[in-house]
Motif scaffolding. Structure first.
Motif, PDB file in Angstrom:
ATOM      1  N   GLY A  38      40.120  32.759  48.314  1.00  0.00           N
ATOM      2  CA  GLY A  38      40.173  34.041  47.620  1.00  0.00           C
ATOM      3  C   GLY A  38      39.224  34.167  46.453  1.00  0.00           C
ATOM      4  N   LYS A  63      42.832  44.584  44.211  1.00  0.00           N
ATOM      5  CA  LYS A  63      43.424  43.268  44.436  1.00  0.00           C
ATOM      6  C   LYS A  63      42.542  42.134  43.911  1.00  0.00           C
ATOM      7  CE  LYS A  63      43.702  43.761  48.901  1.00  0.00           C
ATOM      8  NZ  LYS A  63      43.971  43.441  50.325  1.00  0.00           N
ATOM      9  N   CYS A  64      41.379  42.464  43.355  1.00  0.00           N
ATOM     10  CA  CYS A  64      40.466  41.461  42.805  1.00  0.00           C
ATOM     11  C   CYS A  64      40.487  41.507  41.285  1.00  0.00           C
ATOM     12  CB  CYS A  64      39.039  41.695  43.309  1.00  0.00           C
ATOM     13  SG  CYS A  64      38.852  41.528  45.112  1.00  0.00           S
ATOM     14  N   HIS A  65      40.519  40.326  40.674  1.00  0.00           N
ATOM     15  CA  HIS A  65      40.594  40.236  39.218  1.00  0.00           C
ATOM     16  C   HIS A  65      39.545  39.255  38.707  1.00  0.00           C
ATOM     17  CE1 HIS A  65      44.426  42.376  39.535  1.00  0.00           C
ATOM     18  NE2 HIS A  65      44.744  41.515  40.499  1.00  0.00           N
ATOM     19  N   CYS A  87      40.532  37.271  44.465  1.00  0.00           N
ATOM     20  CA  CYS A  87      41.052  38.391  45.244  1.00  0.00           C
ATOM     21  C   CYS A  87      42.296  37.951  46.004  1.00  0.00           C
ATOM     22  CB  CYS A  87      40.003  38.919  46.220  1.00  0.00           C
ATOM     23  SG  CYS A  87      38.524  39.568  45.420  1.00  0.00           S
ATOM     24  N   ASP A  88      43.298  38.791  46.000  1.00  0.00           N
ATOM     25  CA  ASP A  88      44.577  38.512  46.660  1.00  0.00           C
ATOM     26  C   ASP A  88      44.519  39.016  48.095  1.00  0.00           C
ATOM     27  OD1 ASP A  88      47.178  37.933  47.293  1.00  0.00           O
ATOM     28  OD2 ASP A  88      48.038  39.632  46.204  1.00  0.00           O
ATOM     29  N   GLY A  89      44.199  38.116  49.021  1.00  0.00           N
ATOM     30  CA  GLY A  89      44.183  38.478  50.433  1.00  0.00           C
ATOM     31  C   GLY A  89      42.824  38.959  50.901  1.00  0.00           C
TER      32      GLY A  89
END
Length: 331
Positions: A38, A63-65, A87-89
């Motif tokens: 991720g 979903k990205c940090h 990124c989550d997923g």
């Protein structure tokens, strides 16, 4: 080409109304590279115009940090930043945007590279400032992107156009014109390809200065010819076009290096950019020829004076560029 003379001043003014922007095609550049689990590595390149960074910023899926600090440095004409995203997923189908691009007059090139999929390259514009991450980008998308970039580069590269314009003032007859344009095309295609592939390297600043000098040389040849002193450019325009075309190719390569080539599609991207440059060049030549046909009724007694005046104008602009670019060696 004498029937061009009376409208040359107008065309010259259009070409050189903003001389300091000659040969300036510097799009923003965003690269998002997957590193696993991720995590994505971000490279963001903001062009600097007039000493001020362009007011633009990448926008990623929610979903990205951003992780950790940004590393920033200043390069020639740009600020380069690097940082990391988590990124989550899966982010396929999600959109990447360049906020602020819609209020600018530049483009942005976005490249997404993944561990097990082909790289995706997209060109964003003020009208279309976002792109969806696709599962499998096609070669046709890469070809289209670099073809359009090639057209934009030549049409906004005022110094290249001014060189071609000066050649049009010199060359007489369709056969000579075809041979001259072909020689220029072959020459800059050789050095563009060689420099882009890393086979040959030259410092960009001296190349830009010599490109300006090539325009000055042609302007001087035109002026001398008006007084009966026929130089090499008139006797063998194809040879002059080929020699200086080699230098102009290094100028094209410098612009392409700022844009970057997709690692998985280098031959296709390079070919598409080169074809785009040629298409833009032919559009310019065709436009000048159409204007010349419209000017056939101009009074012949003014053509000599108009051609002389425009030659001095071309030479003055070229001299300004030469001084400006040589001065940049010391700044």
């Amino acid at each position: 080409m004498s029937r061009l003379s009376w409208l040359l001043g107008l065309l010259l003014a259009a070409l050189t109304s903003q001389p300091t922007f000659a040969h300036e095609v510097k799009p923003a550049y965003l690269e998002l590279a997957e590193s696993g689990d991720g995590q994505w590595q971000v490279l963001w390149k903001m062009p600097i115009k007039g000493g001020i960074p362009a007011p633009m910023e990448p926008a990623f899926p929610t979903k990205c940090h951003e992780q950790g600090p940004r590393l920033s440095r200043e390069a020639t004409g740009a600020i380069i930043q690097r940082w990391q995203l988590l990124c989550d997923g899966n982010i396929e189908g999600e959109r990447i945007a360049i906020d602020g691009l819609q209020h600018s007059m530049t483009d942005a090139l976005v490249r997404v590279t993944r561990l097990e999929l082909p790289a995706q390259t997209a060109r964003l514009t003020p009208r279309q400032n976002s792109v969806a991450i696709s599962p499998a980008p096609t070669p046709s998308a890469v070809a289209q992107t670099y073809f359009v970039l090639g057209i934009e580069h030549i049409l906004l590269g005022i110094d290249h156009l001014l060189f071609v314009f000066a050649l049009l003032l010199i060359v007489v007859g369709w056969r000579n014109l075809l041979a001259t344009i072909t020689a220029f095309t072959v020459a800059h295609s050789i050095t563009l390809s060689a420099a882009s592939l890393g086979a040959v390297r030259l410092p960009q600043a001296p190349v830009e200065a010599v490109i300006a000098l090539s325009i000055l040389f042609l302007a001087a040849e035109i002026v001398r010819a008006q007084y009966g002193q026929i130089g090499l450019s008139y006797r063998k325009p194809w040879l002059v076009a080929f020699v200086f075309g080699l230098l102009h190719g290094f100028g094209f390569a410098g612009a392409l290096s700022e844009i970057g080539l997709p690692p998985s599609e280098i031959p296709l991207a390079l070919l598409s950019f080169n074809v785009g440059v040629e298409a833009g060049q032919l559009l310019f030549v065709a436009g000048v020829m159409l204007l010349s046909n419209a000017a056939m009724g101009a009074a012949s007694q003014y053509r000599h004076l108009a051609k002389l005046a425009v030659s001095y104008g071309v030479g003055s602009v070229a001299m300004f560029w030469t001084i400006e670019r040589v001065a940049s060696f010391y700044t």
